[in-house]
Design an enzyme around this catalytic site. Structure first.
Site, PDB file in Angstrom:
ATOM      1  CB  SER A 262      -0.955  -0.058   1.192  1.00 33.84           C
ATOM      2  OG  SER A 262      -2.104   0.661   0.893  1.00 33.84           O
ATOM      3  CG  HIS A 403      -5.742  -2.415   0.593  1.00 34.89           C
ATOM      4  ND1 HIS A 403      -4.906  -2.320  -0.493  1.00 34.89           N
ATOM      5  CD2 HIS A 403      -5.250  -1.537   1.516  1.00 34.89           C
ATOM      6  CE1 HIS A 403      -3.971  -1.424  -0.251  1.00 34.89           C
ATOM      7  NE2 HIS A 403      -4.154  -0.936   0.968  1.00 34.89           N
TER       8      HIS A 403
HETATM    9  C1  GCU Z   1      -5.312   4.899   1.746  1.00 42.45           C
HETATM   10  C2  GCU Z   1      -4.745   5.643   0.547  1.00 42.45           C
HETATM   11  C3  GCU Z   1      -3.978   4.703  -0.394  1.00 42.45           C
HETATM   12  C4  GCU Z   1      -2.980   3.888   0.397  1.00 42.45           C
HETATM   13  C5  GCU Z   1      -3.678   3.186   1.545  1.00 42.45           C
HETATM   14  C6  GCU Z   1      -2.778   2.423   2.503  1.00 42.45           C
HETATM   15  O1  GCU Z   1      -6.340   4.067   1.346  1.00 42.45           O
HETATM   16  O2  GCU Z   1      -5.803   6.284  -0.097  1.00 42.45           O
HETATM   17  O3  GCU Z   1      -3.316   5.445  -1.390  1.00 42.45           O
HETATM   18  O4  GCU Z   1      -2.314   2.985  -0.451  1.00 42.45           O
HETATM   19  O5  GCU Z   1      -4.320   4.166   2.356  1.00 42.45           O
HETATM   20  O6  GCU Z   1      -1.608   2.728   2.635  1.00 42.45           O
HETATM   21  O7  GCU Z   1      -3.302   1.537   3.184  1.00 42.45           O
END
Ligand code: GCU
Length: 439
Positions: A262, A403
């Protein structure tokens, strides 16, 4: 990464996504142009690896530094390191556990990075290692009672801001969170396959909230900390962790893989673009501002990145709010900067904010640069079925589910590293064969 978000916070995040108008419908993706990594700024075409390396790559590095992540200061070794605390019988004798603190200011109060390292106890020679920043503290990556717990920052439950955390609490070590993210790290699986794992709590480098910059390495390292970025600082910290790992003769310097999930996947890609000592790179759902194509109007937007996380990118990036089409680079070029090193891009089917298709298309496109080096890239333009991995010079999968980083993901990363480096248990490495496999 498996942060336990209360329902209320999830609702807020969903509402934020709405206000920044994420598009989740393929039919509503407006036309867009993917920037060509192989066209020089003067319009000439790059036809060989030498022109890429000597001309185009430096051009792209300069654009990413100028427009996206800010300019990185020169490497600064820690001013001092603590004693290395070593346990040769960790995890029931399966691991050697080492822990060390790297200090970036003369006093103990300044930014300091606590590094946790596991190495396979059964290794016959120097081990390959995966390095990755963790979200919640070193003691969360495994239930191992020997891990020194970090002080951590958590969002104040009273902070209901919809544009990123505003009020944070700095908490003393909390044993109740020990091992809470073990599923995301799969330490035992890595060790059994012959790999080590090194990790650092990313807040040690710069706390991730508005105002966190003042507490991290940026003010210590540069005159104008605002001109750099949190993402740049985290990437810088990864290279400092690598500096330390390379002083350990139990680690094979030619086989240090960098993995990031992420936001920490975005940071990992930028770290690997800058630091060729990372010899294999894994982007786990790094999404927009990372591997994914920002210009493809699906999922997270530059508006959201710039409003919810204003510290992540450099000041010039703000001009792309509402105008991703004007950004001179995109995720495909960030990935291309890793060439010709083995690169794995992973998506999750339900992680629509990251735009799995955008991540796949970026990986396909980056393959054109791999081809200059006589490599195949991904070897296909066809997005694989869910839970089917492609393992070529570039690897890719879209896992079913949300995710996250799961056991499935790690199984593919181990297989990918085995394929390129030879089975970890049987050092030294073979040269990289390429083949397509499924789970
Ligand atoms: C949020 C953000 C993303 C990122 C994510 C994370 O959702 O919008 O760009 O990748 O956090 O780091 O979990």
């Amino acid at each position: 990464m498996a942060r336990r978000l209360p329902i209320l916070l999830l609702t807020i995040l969903a509402a934020t996504a709405q206000t920044n108008r994420y598009n989740f419908e393929e039919s509503k993706v407006p036309p867009y142009t993917v920037p060509d990594p192989l066209t020089l700024n003067n319009g000439e075409h790059v036809r060989d690896a030498r022109t890429w390396t000597e001309k185009r790559r430096p051009e792209l590095m300069a654009i990413f530094a100028d427009q996206v992540y800010g300019a990185t200061p020169p490497p600064a070794p820690p001013l001092r390191t603590s004693q290395v605390f070593t346990d040769r019988k960790a995890l029931d004798g399966k691991a050697i556990r080492k822990q060390v603190t790297l200090y970036f200011t003369p006093d103990d109060a300044g930014p300091q990075m606590h590094l946790l390292l596991y190495l396979p106890a059964a290794a016959k020679g120097p081990s390959p290692v995966f390095l990755g920043l963790n979200f919640n503290g070193n003691h969360t990556v495994n239930a191992d009672s020997g891990i020194l717990p970090n002080e951590v920052w958590v969002r104040d439950p009273a902070d209901l801001s919809t544009t990123g955390p505003k009020k944070m609490l700095h908490l003393p070590p909390d044993d109740r969170t020990r091992g809470q993210n073990a599923a995301n790290w799969q330490v035992e699986k890595l060790l059994a396959a012959g790999y080590g794992l090194a990790t650092v709590y990313y807040y040690d480098i710069e706390p991730d909230f508005t105002g966190g910059m003042k507490l991290g390495v940026r003010p210590v390292l540069v005159k104008d900390p605002e001109a750099w970025s949190a993402m740049g600082a985290w990437a810088w910290g990864l290279s400092r962790a690598l500096d330390f790992l390379l002083t350990d003769r139990a680690i094979d310097p030619a086989r240090v893989a960098l993995m990031g999930h992420s936001r920490l996947g975005k940071a990992a890609l930028w770290a690997a673009a800058q630091d060729p000592r990372f010899s294999l790179v894994i982007s786990n759902e790094s999404g927009k501002g990372g591997a994914s194509l920002l210009k493809r109007g699906f999922g997270e937007t530059t508006d959201h990145l710039n409003t919810a996380f204003p510290e992540w990118f450099c000041p010039n990036y703000k001009q792309y709010t509402g105008h991703p089409e004007k950004l001179p680079v995109d995720g495909n070029e960030l990935l291309a900067l890793i060439a010709p090193r083995p690169l794995y891009v992973a998506s999750a089917a339900d992680d629509l904010g990251s735009d799995p298709k955008g991540e796949f298309l970026a990986a396909v496109n980056a393959g054109r640069v791999y081809q200059l080096f006589g490599k195949k890239g991904l070897g296909t333009t066809q997005m694989p079925m869910v839970d089917q991995a492609i393992l070529q010079d570039i690897g890719y999968h879209v896992r079913s589910g949300k995710h996250d980083v799961t056991e499935f993901d790690w199984r593919q990363y181990i297989a990918f590293a085995d394929q390129h480096w030879g089975t970890a248990a049987t050092a030294p490495a073979k040269t990289s064969p390429t083949k397509t496999t499924s789970k």
